[in-house]
Design a protein around this motif. Structure first.
Motif, PDB file in Angstrom:
ATOM      1  N   TRP A 154       0.721  -1.074  -0.038  1.00 32.01           N
ATOM      2  CA  TRP A 154      -0.224   0.003  -0.065  1.00 32.01           C
ATOM      3  C   TRP A 154       0.931   1.350  -0.027  1.00 32.01           C
ATOM      4  N   TYR A 158       0.887   4.016  -2.684  1.00 32.38           N
ATOM      5  CA  TYR A 158       0.072   5.349  -2.513  1.00 32.38           C
ATOM      6  C   TYR A 158       0.715   6.239  -1.671  1.00 32.38           C
ATOM      7  N   GLU A 303      -1.921   5.568  10.343  1.00 33.42           N
ATOM      8  CA  GLU A 303      -2.601   6.204   9.297  1.00 33.42           C
ATOM      9  C   GLU A 303      -2.748   5.599   7.920  1.00 33.42           C
ATOM     10  N   ASP A 307      -6.132   3.522   6.077  1.00 30.66           N
ATOM     11  CA  ASP A 307      -6.430   3.838   4.804  1.00 30.66           C
ATOM     12  C   ASP A 307      -6.622   2.313   4.046  1.00 30.66           C
ATOM     13  N   ALA A 310      -9.571   0.266   4.794  1.00 27.13           N
ATOM     14  CA  ALA A 310     -10.886   0.942   4.324  1.00 27.13           C
ATOM     15  C   ALA A 310     -10.926   0.367   2.839  1.00 27.13           C
ATOM     16  N   CYS A 311      -9.734   0.463   2.136  1.00 26.22           N
ATOM     17  CA  CYS A 311      -9.699  -0.379   0.783  1.00 26.22           C
ATOM     18  C   CYS A 311     -10.115  -1.624   0.839  1.00 26.22           C
ATOM     19  N   ALA A 314     -13.694  -2.001   1.523  1.00 20.43           N
ATOM     20  CA  ALA A 314     -14.708  -1.803   0.498  1.00 20.43           C
ATOM     21  C   ALA A 314     -14.811  -2.747  -0.575  1.00 20.43           C
TER      22      ALA A 314
ATOM     23  N   PRO D 165      -8.600   4.065  -3.266  1.00 16.05           N
ATOM     24  CA  PRO D 165      -9.313   2.934  -2.882  1.00 16.05           C
ATOM     25  C   PRO D 165     -10.067   2.934  -1.567  1.00 16.05           C
ATOM     26  N   GLY D 166     -11.315   2.735  -1.255  1.00 18.79           N
ATOM     27  CA  GLY D 166     -11.996   2.610   0.141  1.00 18.79           C
ATOM     28  C   GLY D 166     -12.511   4.036   0.406  1.00 18.79           C
ATOM     29  N   VAL D 191     -16.052   3.334  -2.180  1.00 16.84           N
ATOM     30  CA  VAL D 191     -17.384   3.351  -1.798  1.00 16.84           C
ATOM     31  C   VAL D 191     -18.073   4.521  -2.349  1.00 16.84           C
TER      32      VAL D 191
END
Lengths: 351, 351, 351, 351
Positions: A154, A158, A303, A307, A310-311, A314, D165-166, D191
């Motif tokens: 990740w 990102y 953090e 994140d 959350a990905c 989803a 993403p997420g 989302v």
């Protein structure tokens, strides 16, 4: 004050897997701002292997409890902790002091199970900021796979120049970081290219969404093949796990403005010892010539872990679990990690 | 349609400075969307030297008009051009097709005086987007110094992770890019460290605002010295002009999260020929170990050139001009470029 | 365990400055991961004024110790603290839980002296991450001026789209955030425009480096004037402290792609009470029409505070201190804050 | 020199759809750096409607050829054009002069069919940088739908703070920008929440991948509902098409650090005329209170269009086409645009 004890593996020396020793240690209560977590699952990484055999090239205590990637349940909450309650399902953050923002050398010393003590035991006391909530859809075994390898992927995709959907991501091999990188890149709308020496592993990569696969046994010049796939433009992100001996090919495959993410060194596994004098390609000229970026990626922050979760949530991404071992069979788990030609994560279930 | 001619230098072959030849070529009128510029000054770069002797490691025509950095006056305006008028003072953008955003390989082929034809003559026809306005406070000679070296420094410091005031910038040496980097970083509130083998050059760097200087003849381990200056943290940006043989030291001096800007290769001046097999340090592991970024920097875009000129104008930064040669003495200007231990830019005044 | 007490101001109610009360509270020892700091200086902000009179529009305890901006000396170090030692000079971070990265609503609840209890007393216990080191060149009085106002200005200029040297920054007025914004922007090589209704204040702004000044009493249409100064292009960053009634002018003065930093609301000081129904310009259409960004800025993180202090130290920037009051004269300091037409910070020296 | 003519619609006046007039104009050959394109399809936007009725709030010629979104085939290539050849399938870039990087006011004047002349006819001469290649999988009709609406959505989601993403994206309604935003966000692993007054439109949104839908007729407080969906955190990106009258709700629904993308003003369709004095919420205080960003988004650059097409191609995203009209029925296409309660794009096929 509790007088109980709990079981924990440790390495009094780093001279091989035979050093792995089970011991009983006193169970403490969490102090101000701390939580006591009942560990339910721990996953292993290549790092755990080289740590145990003594070639891990970063600083840390001589005698160490291994284990960076663990998930568990909050069992007791210290004073001043408001964000956690007993029963919460939590996941360790690999670099305990890396809350957000830039990593410092000092923060790096808080990496679990290496630079600092790890969590391969029945209990661990974390600072309240040392864990994150596990999404409901993930089991403890699944969650335990994520802290090191998935977060590294990740952070690569990102952490500096965020991946955009439609860009091309090349994953070297099918190890932990590469496989998570594939799953994330696929969920994020990227075109993906996976390399491997095994058609079977490439078939599995296809099932995880790989757009293109290259068997570098039958097609050794995978860089030229990757450029052909991209109509000569090259790829935008490369998860570079090989290191010294694959770096030239990564430079050959990268697009202008692309990023080569230096996250591993499996072609030079002992860079401070046996491989100390190994030389690489002329990276300064290659970076200029290909107008690209070579970036070292060291896991990530809390953090970023949130994140990333959350990905994962989803799209309900699940890690590929290769095999789950019982706590008492931890030594076998290490052997499986080291000897096997497996794909997917190796997990130790803690009773 | 004009039947006039004008004078221009060219290199029918790239076998040394003796190849530099003056010729007369027909003067054309600008077409749709073009402007005809009367060149007033051209400055030279190290690139012009290696181009003429044939070791320039990038593609381009065999016979080439040299000269990437030129300033002049708009003499005629083609149809459809609204942003320029006769008499405007303009400066060439090094990579003619790089308007803004990301550089592509194809855009790179429009670099003046190398990948494409250059402007070392009395006239040049630009597309309307090939030049920018010269700030009033700069002479043509001064302005002509900026396109390649200053913009490269600007792109290093602002192109990926923008320099913040208070950060530490290390400049290798006192060549063009390093000196402009020093001037920009100083104007921008940074702490600067300059290395050189000459106390005299370091004294001049001090006058331009260098916070710290290191003579690497008397202090060969400049990386350790730079770390000491920063209390062990390391520097945030390094303008890396040495290449292969200085890269290890750059990795040793860089801070966590810092950027090493690969902009030159003077320790490996012929990387496709004599220096083809030169190996470097294990950059993949070093990038990981020091958690840093190695980035190739290829000059910059027209938008970046305009941003840079706004910075120069705000603080009335003037380039350091070493010597101005008459157009007919262009060959001597090249000799001075190559032989001299000068600091500052060499300019050719075009009549 | 200590049985000592110390002096502290608090507001049992928020009904005006008369509520400010001195009390004795027990002095505790720092716990795990905490430090006890002897406060040496506290500075006041406009926020302290509206908090005391009860119009502060954010959540917080009814009875509160005020004071967000304090500097002091570490007097005692709790268990598990390795980065601080007795005698260290430290500065409070305004939002205690905002270590780095993104601000969350929950972190916002840890803002000192408002959302949570403040430090206007002789001692304060911080978590080890609640303070940063004070650069040697700053006194406690000077350092105490920085946490809220200077960090807000820094966050505006570097928190989303970093200021580049040569860009244009407009500062509304000469209050705390605006003056720090001026000093930072000047150190960073920007062009600066300061507005004020007072020629005397503008003269002082000039001394701090303001490139242009506009007296909006004699030139009410400062937006048009600012556009003229920038040759019609507009300004790149506006420190917007006025709020509702100055926002239209900010939109009129902003450049394409520019940022309006919403950091204050002095033209609508009671936005949840008396000013609740105050309407503003059509910001959605204006943002579209001027192709710009309106961004709310809430102080900043510990990482940003450290970055800012590095900038301050590099150029030895000193805050403008208007007046220093003795601790027992705190009420007078508040009166001076509220009534005066001062420029510069008001500091309370704690014995 | 050709003496042929071709058919083109124009608006000699902007007083309603009755002004739409078919005319014959001479067909020219492309000049230096230009290409002649045979237009095959043009799509309509809300902008085309308000342009024709005279409330378009941006500058432009009184008499104008409408049409910003067109696709076609290269029929003739001017001198100096190397990147295109006869037969290439190309798509117009909305803002012809916006190649990459930042938009300027001057670039904005090159927006097709409004600020400058449009392409609603059989032929159009573009500069070589005015078009991009159409991916093979898209028809001309499909491709013609993308320049304005899809690129605006892309610029919103990737132009300032890239969508990860997420994250959570809220789309106001099911118009062009919102629907493309939904498709992009879905492909990118986000989302998504879609609002509409029609269950039928929400059903279609679900088919395109919407994670959550809110019918604001039955649930007028969609902001509270959106916050509930995100467990109180709020949404990360809002495609704000309503403007003045929906802005308060957008501020109520946004997450800390989130972005409200001001891309439309359908609740204030005549902001320079009838709606000139319409006031909005106190955006400066709201931006501060919710710690968020309000950003005006004006379509995007050619580089962004290419990035977006790479995303579309990677997942073979197809625009939702509502109805295709024959060229001679262009007036009916406008009527359909204006009167209908359609979802999806309206396309004019050019013979």
């Amino acid at each position: 004050m509790s007088h109980q004890t709990f079981k924990q593996f440790w390495l009094p020396q780093k001279k091989g897997f035979d050093c792995l020793t089970l011991r009983e240690v006193p169970k403490e209560s969490p102090g101000l701002g701390q939580i006591l977590v009942r560990i339910k699952a721990v996953s292993l990484n290549w790092r755990d292997g080289i740590l145990a055999i003594g070639t891990y090239p970063f600083p840390g205590p001589d005698a160490v409890v291994p284990g960076s990637d663990g998930a568990g349940i909050v069992e007791e909450v210290g004073q001043g902790v408001t964000e956690w309650k007993v029963g919460d399902r939590v996941l360790a953050n690999f670099t305990q002091e890396h809350i957000a923002g830039r990593l410092s050398y000092e923060m790096g010393l808080s990496q679990l199970g290496g630079e600092s003590q790890g969590l391969l035991g029945e209990y661990f006391i974390f600072p309240r900021t040392g864990v994150v909530k596990i999404p409901d859809y993930l089991t403890f075994e699944e969650a335990s796979c994520l802290p090191c390898a998935a977060l590294t992927a990740w952070n690569a995709l990102y952490g500096l120049v965020p991946l955009k959907p439609g860009q091309v991501v090349l994953l070297q091999g099918t190890g932990g970081v590469a496989t998570f990188g594939l799953q994330i890149a696929h969920a994020a709308g990227a075109v993906t290219i996976v390399t491997s020496s095994s058609d079977d592993k490439l078939r599995k990569a296809k099932e995880l969404g790989a757009t293109h696969v290259i068997n570098y046994r039958t097609c050794p010049d995978w860089a030229t093949e990757a450029k052909a796939i991209t109509n000569g433009r090259g790829v935008d992100h490369i998860i570079e796990v090989g290191g010294t001996l694959t770096l030239q090919a990564s430079f050959d495959a990268i697009a202008f403005n692309g990023l080569i993410h230096a996250i591993g060194h499996i072609t030079n596994p002992d860079p401070l010892g046996a491989g100390k004098d190994l030389r690489g390609p002329d990276a300064a000229f290659l970076a200029l010539d290909r107008h690209c970026i070579l970036r070292g990626v060291v896991v990530g922050s809390r953090e970023q872990l949130q994140d990333m979760l959350a990905c994962f949530e989803a799209r309900e991404i699940r890690p590929v679990v290769n095999k789950v071992f019982a706590f008492e069979n931890t030594r076998e788990a290490y052997d499986h990690l080291w000897s096997s030609t497996h794909t997917g994560k190796i997990v130790i279930r803690v009773p």
